[in-house]
Design an enzyme around this catalytic site. Structure first.
Site, PDB file in Angstrom:
ATOM      1  N   GLU A   1      11.634  -6.402  -6.389  1.00 45.42           N
ATOM      2  CA  GLU A   1      10.939  -6.357  -7.876  1.00 45.42           C
ATOM      3  C   GLU A   1      11.414  -5.206  -8.459  1.00 45.42           C
ATOM      4  O   GLU A   1      10.566  -4.352  -8.947  1.00 45.42           O
ATOM      5  CB  GLU A   1       9.481  -6.383  -7.570  1.00 45.42           C
TER       6      GLU A   1
ATOM      7  N   GLU B   1       8.536 -16.810  -1.843  1.00 42.66           N
ATOM      8  CA  GLU B   1       7.050 -16.558  -1.674  1.00 42.66           C
ATOM      9  C   GLU B   1       6.179 -17.733  -2.435  1.00 42.66           C
ATOM     10  O   GLU B   1       5.303 -17.336  -3.225  1.00 42.66           O
ATOM     11  CB  GLU B   1       6.877 -15.196  -2.121  1.00 42.66           C
TER      12      GLU B   1
HETATM   13  O1  G3I Z   1      -4.212  -2.216   4.900  1.00 38.54           O
HETATM   14  C1  G3I Z   1      -5.401  -1.898   4.426  1.00 38.54           C
HETATM   15  C2  G3I Z   1      -6.459  -1.706   5.005  1.00 38.54           C
HETATM   16  O2  G3I Z   1      -6.281  -0.714   6.195  1.00 38.54           O
HETATM   17  C3  G3I Z   1      -7.567  -1.449   4.014  1.00 38.54           C
HETATM   18  O3  G3I Z   1      -8.808  -1.587   4.536  1.00 38.54           O
HETATM   19  C4  G3I Z   1      -7.689  -2.789   3.269  1.00 38.54           C
HETATM   20  C5  G3I Z   1      -9.024  -2.652   2.247  1.00 38.54           C
HETATM   21  O4  G3I Z   1      -8.574  -3.470   1.113  1.00 38.54           O
HETATM   22  O5  G3I Z   1      -6.413  -2.866   2.428  1.00 38.54           O
HETATM   23  C6  G3I Z   1      -5.488  -2.940   3.270  1.00 38.54           C
HETATM   24  O6  G3I Z   1      -4.370  -3.110   2.561  1.00 38.54           O
HETATM   25  C7  G3I Z   1      -4.184  -4.184   1.785  1.00 38.54           C
HETATM   26  C8  G3I Z   1      -2.656  -4.876   2.203  1.00 38.54           C
HETATM   27  O7  G3I Z   1      -2.346  -5.965   1.439  1.00 38.54           O
HETATM   28  C9  G3I Z   1      -2.765  -5.379   3.774  1.00 38.54           C
HETATM   29  O8  G3I Z   1      -3.750  -6.277   3.821  1.00 38.54           O
HETATM   30  C10 G3I Z   1      -3.985  -3.909   0.324  1.00 38.54           C
HETATM   31  O9  G3I Z   1      -5.403  -3.638  -0.247  1.00 38.54           O
HETATM   32  C11 G3I Z   1      -3.783  -5.370  -0.405  1.00 38.54           C
HETATM   33  O10 G3I Z   1      -3.426  -4.710  -1.812  1.00 38.54           O
HETATM   34  C12 G3I Z   1      -2.271  -5.439   0.337  1.00 38.54           C
HETATM   35  O11 G3I Z   1      -1.906  -6.746  -0.628  1.00 38.54           O
HETATM   36  C13 G3I Z   1      -0.828  -7.079  -0.434  1.00 38.54           C
HETATM   37  C14 G3I Z   1       0.245  -7.126  -1.642  1.00 38.54           C
HETATM   38  O12 G3I Z   1       1.525  -7.286  -1.366  1.00 38.54           O
HETATM   39  C15 G3I Z   1       0.331  -5.520  -1.869  1.00 38.54           C
HETATM   40  O13 G3I Z   1       1.336  -5.181  -2.883  1.00 38.54           O
HETATM   41  C16 G3I Z   1      -0.592  -8.634  -0.188  1.00 38.54           C
HETATM   42  O14 G3I Z   1      -1.446  -8.997   1.181  1.00 38.54           O
HETATM   43  C17 G3I Z   1       0.830  -9.448  -0.121  1.00 38.54           C
HETATM   44  O15 G3I Z   1       0.261 -10.777   0.083  1.00 38.54           O
HETATM   45  C18 G3I Z   1       1.399  -9.040  -1.332  1.00 38.54           C
HETATM   46  O16 G3I Z   1       2.731  -9.529  -1.270  1.00 38.54           O
HETATM   47  C19 G3I Z   1       3.544  -9.284  -2.336  1.00 38.54           C
HETATM   48  C20 G3I Z   1       4.976  -9.177  -1.830  1.00 38.54           C
HETATM   49  O17 G3I Z   1       5.094  -8.303  -0.900  1.00 38.54           O
HETATM   50  C21 G3I Z   1       5.759  -9.092  -3.021  1.00 38.54           C
HETATM   51  N1  G3I Z   1       5.805 -10.027  -3.999  1.00 38.54           N
HETATM   52  C22 G3I Z   1       4.511 -10.085  -4.631  1.00 38.54           C
HETATM   53  C23 G3I Z   1       3.558 -10.531  -3.357  1.00 38.54           C
HETATM   54  C24 G3I Z   1       2.062 -10.925  -3.729  1.00 38.54           C
HETATM   55  O18 G3I Z   1       1.566  -9.680  -4.346  1.00 38.54           O
END
Ligand code: G3I
Length: 370
Positions: free
Chosen positions: A159, A264
């Site tokens: 990205e 994805e």
């Molecule tokens: O790990 C923390 C945890 O410690 C905490 O308690 C919890 C509370 O919200 O958050 C956890 O982190 C989360 C993380 O996923 C792991 O589950 C984040 O809040 C959450 O924002 C994060 O979201 C991920 C996102 O990328 C972040 O940028 C999604 O799961 C994941 O599916 C998404 O994937 C991205 C690809 O990498 C790139 N392309 C877009 C795609 C969708 O956004």
């Protein structure tokens, strides 16, 4: 007489039993899975959460093993997890994933070495370009080298582009300059000579962003640096899938002499104002924007199925150019779209529902191959 009746009874029972077995076999044969159906066409992947890698739920593990032959870690190979503190690496979850893939005979796509999001706090607060460069080089070299020969491929850079095709403003662009993308590939190529190297982004099927992406990829190639493929993420909206743009982009990317992947895939069924997959974009919560908490109405279910079928027909048409199609999650309950761009919604973007049951879309996709 009685004995002959008994003989006829036993014989006919045996025939009925045999027929049942044959029918059973037939049913089993028709019950092919995604990876069996598309095994000769392209890899069929899914993104896995840490819980799934750790095999917390045996039912989910069985489903993953049965349906997919490629995995991408949804979060655990991102920089904030792999290098939470300066030069302190956390390899455990990624090592576990490599083990999982070996156990179930799956290919791994590493996601991702360089991304502006989910960076460790120490990088986000860096002011000095030399420190950013040191992090950048050390991160790529250490991680790419460790997993060389253990994984198939890397999303080296994720990205890096804006919607208009210009470079996205990030700590890397700001401190290292435009050439950072090529530099990332150059470092990865040295550290991981046996690993395929990809660029990955969303909305790059859209004309302006696609053009910018092609320019970016050409720059890498013109620098004499290895680029093996490009990932079109595929976060699309049910009922509005841009089929024409997708087809054009498959053709144009592949004309660069690289592999094309859908990396994805999911199809949004809920209303939202934002497009694409920029995790920083958010929308306020409102019950009207969460209409399907008790399941999908049939009309939407059918739209989803129709779109998935058309997408897979398109992917098959270009199977000589597409090396992998990966869903962003195994089942609806796991999808990031339950929390983006509005937190706490009930979304239904994948082929398996929350109870791991295949949805009509799953059968429509498989039917193409029957
Ligand atoms: O790990 C923390 C945890 O410690 C905490 O308690 C919890 C509370 O919200 O958050 C956890 O982190 C989360 C993380 O996923 C792991 O589950 C984040 O809040 C959450 O924002 C994060 O979201 C991920 C996102 O990328 C972040 O940028 C999604 O799961 C994941 O599916 C998404 O994937 C991205 C690809 O990498 C790139 N392309 C877009 C795609 C969708 O956004």
């Amino acid at each position: 007489m009685k004995a002959s009746y008994l003989f006829v009874f036993l014989l006919s029972s045996a025939v009925i039993w045999q027929q049942a077995c044959v029918t059973g076999k037939k049913v089993q044969k028709q019950n092919i899975t995604l990876k069996q159906a598309f095994g000769n066409d392209f890899l069929i992947g899914t993104a896995l959460s840490l819980d799934q890698i750790q095999e917390k739920n045996p039912e989910e593990t069985a489903l993953i093993a049965e349906q997919f032959n490629a995995i991408t870690p949804e979060n655990i190979m991102k920089a904030e997890v792999m290098q939470p503190q300066w030069n302190t690496f956390n390899f455990e979850p990624a090592d576990k994933m490599v083990e999982f893939a070996r156990k179930y005979n799956m290919k791994v796509n590493g996601h991702t070495l360089i991304w502006h999001s989910q960076l460790p706090a120490f990088v986000r607060s860096m002011k000095d370009p030399d420190s950013v460069r040191q992090f950048f080089e050390n991160h790529i070299k250490t991680i790419a080298a460790r997993y060389d020969k253990k994984i198939l491929s890397w999303d080296v850079v994720n990205e890096a582009l804006n919607e208009d095709g210009t470079m996205r403003l990030s700590v890397f662009l700001e401190k290292l300059g435009e050439n950072y993308v090529t530099e990332a590939f150059r470092l990865a190529q040295v550290a991981a000579p046996h690993t395929e190297l990809y660029y990955n982004d969303y909305n790059i099927e859209q004309p302006a962003k696609r053009k910018g992406c092609i320019n970016l990829l050409k720059k890498i190639q013109q620098a004499g640096v290895r680029l093996d493929g490009v990932g079109i993420q595929g976060h699309w909206l049910a009922g509005k899938v841009p089929f024409k743009d997708i087809e054009e982009s498959i053709l144009e990317f592949s004309a660069l002499g690289i592999k094309v992947m859908i990396t994805e895939l999911d199809l949004e069924v809920l209303p939202r104002n934002v497009q694409g997959a920029d995790v920083n974009q958010r929308q306020a919560s409102n019950p009207a924007l969460n209409p399907y908490t008790n399941g999908l109405p049939d009309s939407v279910q059918q739209q989803l199925a129709k779109d998935y079928e058309a997408l897979f027909r398109l992917f098959l048409k270009h199977k000589d150019k597409i090396s992998r199609v990966t869903f962003w999650g195994v089942h609806d309950g796991q999808s990031w779209l339950n929390d983006w761009p509005i937190r706490g919604r009930t979304n239904h973007p994948l082929l398996f529902d929350r109870s791991l049951k295949p949805k009509p879309a799953y059968y429509r996709v498989l039917k193409i191959k029957s």
